[in-house]
Motif scaffolding. Structure first.
Motif, mmCIF file in Angstrom:
data_model
loop_
_atom_site.group_PDB
_atom_site.id
_atom_site.type_symbol
_atom_site.label_atom_id
_atom_site.label_comp_id
_atom_site.label_asym_id
_atom_site.label_seq_id
_atom_site.Cartn_x
_atom_site.Cartn_y
_atom_site.Cartn_z
ATOM 1 N N ILE A 1 0.632 -1.259 0.412
ATOM 2 C CA ILE A 1 -0.165 0.114 0.048
ATOM 3 C C ILE A 1 0.636 1.369 -0.111
ATOM 4 N N ARG A 2 1.833 1.330 0.834
ATOM 5 C CA ARG A 2 2.741 2.786 0.736
ATOM 6 C C ARG A 2 3.884 2.559 -0.251
ATOM 7 N N GLU A 3 3.635 1.804 -0.727
ATOM 8 C CA GLU A 3 4.644 1.954 -2.668
ATOM 9 C C GLU A 3 3.744 1.887 -3.552
ATOM 10 N N LEU A 4 2.945 1.629 -3.427
ATOM 11 C CA LEU A 4 1.468 1.168 -4.420
ATOM 12 C C LEU A 4 2.034 2.544 -5.845
ATOM 13 N N PRO A 5 2.210 2.423 -6.929
ATOM 14 C CA PRO A 5 1.953 3.830 -8.274
ATOM 15 C C PRO A 5 1.530 4.826 -8.217
ATOM 16 N N ALA A 6 2.313 6.090 -8.638
ATOM 17 C CA ALA A 6 1.874 7.107 -8.701
ATOM 18 C C ALA A 6 0.478 7.043 -9.552
ATOM 19 N N LYS A 7 -0.448 8.255 -9.441
ATOM 20 C CA LYS A 7 -1.262 7.976 -10.728
ATOM 21 C C LYS A 7 -0.797 8.379 -11.815
ATOM 22 N N GLU A 8 -1.032 8.027 -12.871
ATOM 23 C CA GLU A 8 0.215 7.992 -14.362
ATOM 24 C C GLU A 8 -1.559 8.111 -15.100
ATOM 25 N N LEU A 9 -1.387 8.197 -16.035
ATOM 26 C CA LEU A 9 -2.189 8.294 -17.420
ATOM 27 C C LEU A 9 -2.961 7.159 -17.916
ATOM 28 N N GLY A 10 -4.261 7.226 -17.712
ATOM 29 C CA GLY A 10 -4.622 5.999 -18.041
ATOM 30 C C GLY A 10 -5.194 4.561 -16.127
ATOM 31 N N ARG A 11 -4.442 4.937 -15.289
ATOM 32 C CA ARG A 11 -3.971 4.726 -13.858
ATOM 33 C C ARG A 11 -4.480 4.745 -13.316
ATOM 34 N N GLU A 12 -5.518 4.577 -11.891
ATOM 35 C CA GLU A 12 -4.394 5.185 -10.979
ATOM 36 C C GLU A 12 -5.048 3.460 -9.819
ATOM 37 N N CYS A 13 -4.426 3.360 -8.785
ATOM 38 C CA CYS A 13 -4.533 2.614 -7.784
ATOM 39 C C CYS A 13 -4.795 3.300 -6.353
ATOM 40 N N ILE A 14 -5.751 2.689 -5.280
ATOM 41 C CA ILE A 14 -6.442 3.402 -4.510
ATOM 42 C C ILE A 14 -6.452 2.278 -3.362
ATOM 43 N N PRO A 15 -6.288 2.322 -2.430
ATOM 44 C CA PRO A 15 -5.848 1.942 -1.156
ATOM 45 C C PRO A 15 -7.425 2.026 -0.402
ATOM 46 N N VAL A 16 -8.297 0.845 -0.621
ATOM 47 C CA VAL A 16 -9.915 1.255 0.336
ATOM 48 C C VAL A 16 -9.869 -0.245 1.617
ATOM 49 N N VAL A 17 -10.917 0.268 1.587
ATOM 50 C CA VAL A 17 -11.376 -0.378 3.028
ATOM 51 C C VAL A 17 -12.916 -0.772 2.883
ATOM 52 N N MET A 18 -13.168 -1.770 3.082
ATOM 53 C CA MET A 18 -14.967 -1.920 3.533
ATOM 54 C C MET A 18 -15.243 -2.586 4.972
ATOM 55 N N LEU A 19 -16.005 -1.153 5.362
ATOM 56 C CA LEU A 19 -16.341 -1.692 6.185
ATOM 57 C C LEU A 19 -18.085 -1.273 6.427
ATOM 58 N N GLN A 20 -18.704 -2.106 7.448
ATOM 59 C CA GLN A 20 -20.694 -2.149 7.684
ATOM 60 C C GLN A 20 -20.715 -1.668 6.500
ATOM 61 N N GLY A 21 -20.372 -2.794 4.963
ATOM 62 C CA GLY A 21 -21.035 -2.609 4.057
ATOM 63 C C GLY A 21 -21.041 -1.482 2.889
ATOM 64 N N LYS A 22 -19.767 -0.781 2.713
ATOM 65 C CA LYS A 22 -19.698 0.603 2.492
ATOM 66 C C LYS A 22 -18.386 0.054 2.274
ATOM 67 N N LEU A 23 -17.733 0.983 1.008
ATOM 68 C CA LEU A 23 -16.409 1.763 0.514
ATOM 69 C C LEU A 23 -16.103 2.547 0.677
ATOM 70 N N TYR A 24 -14.604 2.837 1.331
ATOM 71 C CA TYR A 24 -14.391 3.722 1.563
ATOM 72 C C TYR A 24 -12.102 3.891 1.149
ATOM 73 N N GLU A 25 -12.212 4.643 0.638
ATOM 74 C CA GLU A 25 -11.002 5.101 -0.311
ATOM 75 C C GLU A 25 -9.993 5.445 1.699
ATOM 76 N N VAL A 26 -8.874 5.196 1.493
ATOM 77 C CA VAL A 26 -8.017 4.953 2.416
ATOM 78 C C VAL A 26 -7.403 6.728 2.451
ATOM 79 N N LYS A 27 -7.155 7.368 2.993
ATOM 80 C CA LYS A 27 -6.394 8.726 3.480
ATOM 81 C C LYS A 27 -5.610 8.355 4.475
ATOM 82 N N LYS A 28 -5.178 7.584 4.883
ATOM 83 C CA LYS A 28 -3.901 7.754 6.160
ATOM 84 C C LYS A 28 -3.976 5.812 6.466
#
Length: 455
Positions: free
Chosen positions: A29-56
Motif C-alpha cells: 500500500i505504501r509503495e503503490l505506483p503514483a497516479k498516471e495517465l490511464g491508471r490509478e491505484c486506490i487503497p480501500v477498506v470495506m466497513l459496515q457494507g460500504k466502500l471507503y478510500e484510505v487516506k492514511k
C-alpha cells in the motif's frame, strides 16, 4: 481511466499487527505506483457494507491506549493464560485426576470469559460501530474498477458488498499467500481450517483472477481450483504471481535496541537466528533437536528464536523455558521491535528456517538482503526464493542441520554454491509495481480478447 481498488481492511483496523501478511499489505500500500495517465491505484477498506478510500493507513501516534491496542493486549493475555493453564495441568495433582483437570478447566474458562473474552467481544462491538475515521472517505465505485483483495480476508464480513460490486461491473482479484489450511490442516487451528475453506470456495466462485506470492503457490492454487470447480471454469480465470520485498517498514530510530539483545551479540560465539511466529508448521522443535545434537558434539553456537507466541505451541514453549541452555546458548524474544530485528539480522551468523511449508518465506529475503546467509528446509518454495544462494537441510534428519552449523562454526565458510555478494532482490517499491503491472497485463489481455470476440 482504469482504477485498482487495493483492499487493506484488516491492517487498517489492526495497525499494530506485524506478522507476514500485515507486513506485505502495509508495504505494498505504501509503495503503490503514483497516479498516471490511464491508471490509478486506490487503497480501500470495506466497513459496515460500504466502500471507503484510505487516506492514511496508520493512525496518528498516541501515548494512551486506544481501543485496538487494548484489544490486542487482552488477546495476548488470553494466549499467555492458556499457556500457563497447560503448564499447571501437567502437574501431578491434575495429571493423576480427571476430575481435578475438569475442575481446573472449568474454573479457567469462567475466568477467561469474564475477565478476557467478554471484554474482547465488547471491544469488537465498539470498534465495529465506531464513527467513520478521518483516515478514510466514502468512495463511489464504477464499472470497470478492479477490486484487489490484498489483505487477509478469510475472516472478513464484506463478502456481500464485494458480490454487489461484482454485479455492478467491478472485477475481483484475489491475492493468495498460501493454501496451508487446505494442504496441511494439521498445522492450523480447526476454526481457521473451516473459515479458510469457506473463504476459498468463495474466491473460487467470485474472483476473476488470482495473484500468488510465488510460482509454487500459483501452481498449487491452480491445481486446487481445478479440483473444486473443474478445468473448464479454471480456463475462464487467470493466474499469476509476484514476489515480496525486503525492507522493514516499522523502523524507528527513537526506539532503542532491546538491551538483552545487545548483550547477546556482545559475545563472540556465533549466533544462528530464527525469525517467525512460534507455531507448529515453523518446526521449532526440529531446530531444538538439531542444536541439541550440535551442543552435545561440543558446539558453542547459540540459537536465537525471535517471534510472537502463536498457537498449538504450549509444549514447545514449556520445553524452551525449562531448557538447560536457556539464556546461555538458547535465547527467545517474543516482542522485538523492527529496530531490534534489524540489529539481529545485521549481527547474526546465519538465519535458520526449518518450516515444513511456506507460501514464500519473508525472513529469508529480509536476511539475505542484509548480507545474512540463510539455511532453510529443502522445500520447493525455498528453492524458488533462495536458489543456489542458500544452504538446505533434510527435515527428516536434524543431524543434517547440526552438521551445517558445526561445519560453519569451524570453517567460517557458509556452505552455499553461490556467494551472497551476487544476491539481488526486489525492494517493496519494485514488488508493488510488479503486482500492479501483472494485474494490468491480464486486464488488458481480457479487453483485447473481448474486442476480438466482438469484432
Amino acid at each position: 481511466m482504469s482504477r485498482l481498488l487495493v483492499e487493506c481492511t484488516y491492517v487498517y483496523e489492526n495497525p499494530k499487527a506485524n506478522s507476514g501478511i500485515q507486513r506485505v499489505v502495509r508495504n505494498v500500500i505504501r509503495e503503490l505506483p503514483a497516479k498516471e495517465l490511464g491508471r490509478e491505484c486506490i487503497p480501500v477498506v470495506m466497513l459496515q457494507g460500504k466502500l471507503y478510500e484510505v487516506k492514511k493507513l496508520a493512525p496518528p501516534p498516541t501515548k494512551t491506549w486506544d481501543l485496538v491496542s487494548l484489544r490486542e493486549r487482552l488477546e495476548q493475555a488470553a494466549n499467555l493464560f492458556w499457556l500457563r493453564h497447560r503448564t499447571l495441568e501437567s502437574r501431578h495433582v491434575f495429571s493423576q485426576s480427571v476430575w481435578a483437570r475438569r475442575l481446573l478447566y472449568v474454573g479457567c474458562r469462567l475466568f477467561v470469559f469474564g475477565c478476557l473474552s467478554l471484554p474482547i467481544r465488547l471491544l469488537n462491538l465498539l470498534l465495529k460501530n465506531r464513527h467513520v475515521s478521518p483516515r478514510i472517505a466514502p468512495l463511489e465505485h464504477r464499472a470497470g474498477d478492479q477490486l484487489v483483495l490484498l489483505d487477509s480476508s478469510w475472516h472478513a464480513d464484506f463478502f456481500p458488498l464485494a458480490e454487489q460490486l461484482k454485479r455492478d461491473g467491478v472485477g475481483i482479484i484475489s491475492v493468495v499467500y498460501d493454501l496451508i489450511p487446505l494442504t496441511h490442516p494439521q498445522f492450523c487451528d480447526a476454526g481457521l481450517v473451516k473459515v479458510f475453506n469457506r473463504w476459498f470456495d468463495w474466491i473460487a466462485r467470485t474472483a476473476d483472477g488470482y495473484v500468488a506470492i510465488s510460482t509454487t503457490i500459483r501452481d498449487q492454487l491452480r491445481q486446487e481450483m481445478v479440483r473444486r470447480i473443474g478445468e473448464q471454469a479454471v480456463r475462464e480465470r487467470w493466474f499469476d504471481y509476484f514476489h515480496l520485498g525486503s525492507e522493514l517498514d516499522l523502523m524507528d530510530a527513537t526506539h532503542p535496541v532491546a538491551p538483552s539483545l545487545l548483550q547477546l551479540f556482545e559475545q563472540t560465539e556465533p549466533v544462528f537466528l530464527m525469525v517467525s511466529t512460534i507455531e507448529p508448521r515453523k518446526n521449532h522443535a526440529y531446530l531444538l533437536d538439531a542444536f541439541e545434537r550440535a551442543w552435545a558434539a561440543g558446539s558453542q553456537a547459540r540459537l536465537c528464536i525471535v517471534g510472537k507466541i502463536g498457537w498449538k505451541c504450549e509444549a514447545l514453549i514449556e520445553r524452551i523455558k525449562r531448557h538447560p541452555q536457556l539464556n546461555s546458548r538458547l535465547f527467545m524474544f517474543n516482542n522485538l521491535s523492527d529496530q531490534s530485528l534489524e540489529h539481529a539480522y545485521r549481527h547474526s551468523t546465519a538465519l535458520v528456517f526449518p518450516s515444513y511449508v511456506e507460501g514464500f518465506g519473508l525472513p529469508l529475503v529480509e536476511a539475505m538482503q542484509r548480507g545474512l546467509p540463510a539455511m532453510g528446509s529443502d522445500i520447493p518454495v525455498f528453492r524458488e526464493i533462495g536458489g543456489e544462494f542458500m544452504a538446505y537441510f533434510d527435515l527428516d534428519d536434524p543431524q543434517s542441520l547440526a552438521n551445517l552449523v558445526i561445519d560453519m562454526e569451524h570453517t567460517g565458510v557458509f556452505p552455499a554454491k553461490r556467494n551472497l555478494d551476487q544476491w539481488q532482490w526486489l525492494s517493496w517499491r519494485q514488488a508493488s509495481a510488479q503486482l500492479v503491472e501483472r494485474i494490468e497485463g491480464h486486464i488488458d489481455a481480457a479487453v483485447v480478447d473481448r474486442e476480438t470476440a466482438c469484432g
